[in-house]
Enzyme design. Structure first.
Site, mmCIF file in Angstrom:
data_model
loop_
_atom_site.group_PDB
_atom_site.id
_atom_site.type_symbol
_atom_site.label_atom_id
_atom_site.label_comp_id
_atom_site.label_asym_id
_atom_site.label_seq_id
_atom_site.Cartn_x
_atom_site.Cartn_y
_atom_site.Cartn_z
ATOM 1 C CG ASP A 158 -1.656 -1.328 1.357
ATOM 2 O OD1 ASP A 158 -2.374 -1.669 0.413
ATOM 3 O OD2 ASP A 158 -1.494 -2.041 2.375
ATOM 4 C CG HIS A 186 -3.442 -5.184 3.533
ATOM 5 N ND1 HIS A 186 -2.948 -4.402 2.532
ATOM 6 C CD2 HIS A 186 -3.869 -6.317 2.935
ATOM 7 C CE1 HIS A 186 -3.054 -5.037 1.381
ATOM 8 N NE2 HIS A 186 -3.614 -6.200 1.590
HETATM 9 P P1 NAX Z 1 -2.568 -18.030 -4.017
HETATM 10 O O1 NAX Z 1 -3.954 -18.508 -3.828
HETATM 11 O O2 NAX Z 1 -1.954 -18.035 -5.380
HETATM 12 O O3 NAX Z 1 -1.594 -18.882 -3.075
HETATM 13 C C1 NAX Z 1 -1.870 -19.123 -1.732
HETATM 14 C C2 NAX Z 1 -1.272 -20.456 -1.403
HETATM 15 O O4 NAX Z 1 -1.419 -20.666 0.004
HETATM 16 C C3 NAX Z 1 -1.987 -21.631 -2.092
HETATM 17 O O5 NAX Z 1 -1.044 -22.392 -2.831
HETATM 18 C C4 NAX Z 1 -2.583 -22.429 -0.936
HETATM 19 O O6 NAX Z 1 -2.566 -23.818 -1.156
HETATM 20 C C5 NAX Z 1 -1.647 -22.022 0.205
HETATM 21 N N1 NAX Z 1 -2.215 -22.247 1.534
HETATM 22 C C6 NAX Z 1 -3.511 -22.129 1.938
HETATM 23 N N2 NAX Z 1 -3.628 -22.499 3.216
HETATM 24 C C7 NAX Z 1 -2.402 -22.829 3.638
HETATM 25 C C8 NAX Z 1 -1.891 -23.302 4.865
HETATM 26 N N3 NAX Z 1 -2.696 -23.532 5.907
HETATM 27 N N4 NAX Z 1 -0.580 -23.555 4.966
HETATM 28 C C9 NAX Z 1 0.243 -23.366 3.913
HETATM 29 N N5 NAX Z 1 -0.178 -22.940 2.706
HETATM 30 C C10 NAX Z 1 -1.476 -22.668 2.580
HETATM 31 O O7 NAX Z 1 -2.532 -16.589 -3.364
HETATM 32 P P2 NAX Z 1 -1.432 -15.445 -3.517
HETATM 33 O O8 NAX Z 1 -1.812 -14.577 -4.650
HETATM 34 O O9 NAX Z 1 -0.076 -16.025 -3.471
HETATM 35 O O10 NAX Z 1 -1.742 -14.582 -2.194
HETATM 36 C C11 NAX Z 1 -1.476 -15.100 -0.918
HETATM 37 C C12 NAX Z 1 -2.111 -14.214 0.146
HETATM 38 O O11 NAX Z 1 -1.573 -12.910 0.108
HETATM 39 C C13 NAX Z 1 -3.624 -14.046 -0.014
HETATM 40 O O12 NAX Z 1 -4.232 -14.208 1.251
HETATM 41 C C14 NAX Z 1 -3.755 -12.605 -0.468
HETATM 42 O O13 NAX Z 1 -4.990 -12.055 -0.118
HETATM 43 C C15 NAX Z 1 -2.612 -11.966 0.259
HETATM 44 N N6 NAX Z 1 -2.146 -10.677 -0.226
HETATM 45 C C16 NAX Z 1 -1.729 -9.778 0.696
HETATM 46 C C17 NAX Z 1 -1.182 -8.571 0.360
HETATM 47 C C18 NAX Z 1 -0.721 -7.614 1.402
HETATM 48 O O14 NAX Z 1 -0.354 -6.513 1.032
HETATM 49 N N7 NAX Z 1 -0.722 -7.937 2.689
HETATM 50 C C19 NAX Z 1 -1.074 -8.157 -1.057
HETATM 51 C C20 NAX Z 1 -1.114 -9.307 -2.014
HETATM 52 C C21 NAX Z 1 -2.081 -10.404 -1.653
HETATM 53 O O15 NAX Z 1 -3.354 -10.014 -2.049
#
Ligand code: NAX
Length: 323
Positions: A158, A186
């Site tokens: 952000d 966030h």
């Molecule tokens: P993806 O859905 O591509 O990847 C997430 C991965 O996490 C998946 O492979 C899933 O199998 C795995 N996962 C789920 N539960 C799990 C667990 N208990 N233990 C280990 N792995 C697990 O998402 P991606 O685009 O990589 O985003 C990941 C996270 O970042 C999301 O929650 C998203 O909302 C968040 N974000 C946060 C941001 C921030 O600024 N704080 C910005 C970017 C993003 O939106």
């Protein structure tokens, strides 16, 4: 240099696909620090992660010492110095915000307990997976033997977006924009602070005199940037999120320049702004003698006060929802 052990959760996901290679190349901790990657995934995604591991091996990174993958947090978090919690459960169709909080709450309870048991006693944790502030609060509460000051949630993307927007408006590079703090959650209630920001050393408000644009289009633009990227790309921000993770860790690890600060969500305990003391809240921060400290003495005008109270309220509601 001693090898640093770094845990990354959500290793088969899209952010990790950009992040892992940058860490292994030395971009996170520098060219002199060997790294070992400890990557966690859910069992269903382990075969995908196996493929990512093969690509990491094929990159022949000189600094990369070891790659461990698995779905047991107690094994993966063993001895880690840094833990990046990228994995989280996404919001599914028909899922309410409360359900999302509860589902993720369960994940972060288990991961917090595992971290508490097996990680290095000085481990620093950064939560990226959403809702990241509240996930981080749960993580920290479930790791009572670890220093609560070492738990962070990411608002740097952000901040970077806000700097880019202010730079564009002022006709200069984002690097000339400093002291942009993000306050609060966030989420769409976050508060990008243009009041204290500087552009080429001058108050942003002097350089961009259009306060209506700052209060309106700018604040909304930063708050909605993630949604806009999803609309265009069909997927959420990934490479820019990985970049912001690298920026966050580097800011936590290096002394902050005199003329700047950075944004990260941290424990609000004993904060100097009267924010509820049991939240993970984003503040403007500086790293001083290796410790992340909230910048003190910033005055809020009426606009900031109202917005910051609203984001605080939202975080309190998230906390109540997971209790
Ligand atoms: P993806 O859905 O591509 O990847 C997430 C991965 O996490 C998946 O492979 C899933 O199998 C795995 N996962 C789920 N539960 C799990 C667990 N208990 N233990 C280990 N792995 C697990 O998402 P991606 O685009 O990589 O985003 C990941 C996270 O970042 C999301 O929650 C998203 O909302 C968040 N974000 C946060 C941001 C921030 O600024 N704080 C910005 C970017 C993003 O939106």
């Amino acid at each position: 240099m001693k090898t640093k052990r770094i845990a990354i959760t959500g290793g088969a996901g899209q952010i990790a696909y950009s992040l892992l290679f940058r860490i292994a190349s030395g971009e996170l901790l520098g060219d002199n620090t060997p790294v070992s990657l400890h990557i966690l995934e859910v069992p269903e995604a382990l075969s995908g992660l196996e493929g990512v591991k093969m690509e990491l091996v094929d990159s022949a990174f000189p600094l990369l010492q070891e790659i461990r993958i698995g779905s047991d947090p107690e094994k993966i978090f063993e001895g880690v110095d840094l833990a990046l919690f990228v994995g989280a459960k996404p919001r599914g169709p028909g899922m309410e915000r409360k359900d999302l909080l509860t589902e993720n709450g369960k994940i972060f309870i288990g991961q917090g307990k595992a971290l508490n048991k097996v990680a290095s006693r000085n481990v620093k944790s950064v939560v990226i997976g959403n809702p990241c502030n509240t996930n981080c609060l749960i993580l920290s509460q479930n790791a009572p033997d670890l220093n609560p000051k070492n738990f962070f949630a990411m608002t740097r993307l952000d901040e970077n977006r806000a700097k880019a927007m202010l730079g564009q408006k002022a006709g200069c590079h984002a690097a000339a924009v400093k002291k942009v703090g993000i306050w609060g959650n966030h989420s769409a209630t976050q508060v990008p602070d243009f009041v204290h920001a500087t552009i080429k050393g001058k108050k942003a408000l002097e350089v961009i005199s259009d306060r209506a644009w700052l209060e309106g289009e700018f604040v909304k633009g930063v708050q909605q940037r993630g949604a806009e990227i999803i609309r265009l790309r069909g997927k959420s921000s990934a490479a820019s999120a990985a970049s912001a993770i690298i920026d966050t860790v580097r800011s936590l690890e290096t002394e902050t320049e005199e003329d700047d600060w950075y944004s990260v969500a941290i424990s609000s305990k004993k904060n100097p702004y009267g924010i509820d003391e049991n939240l993970i809240f984003s503040f403007p921060c500086r790293t001083v003698h290796g410790e992340c400290k909230i910048v003190e003495g910033l005055n809020w005008d009426q606009f900031l006060e109202e917005k910051i109270r609203a984001t605080e309220k939202e975080l309190k509601e998230e906390r109540s929802a997971v209790v």
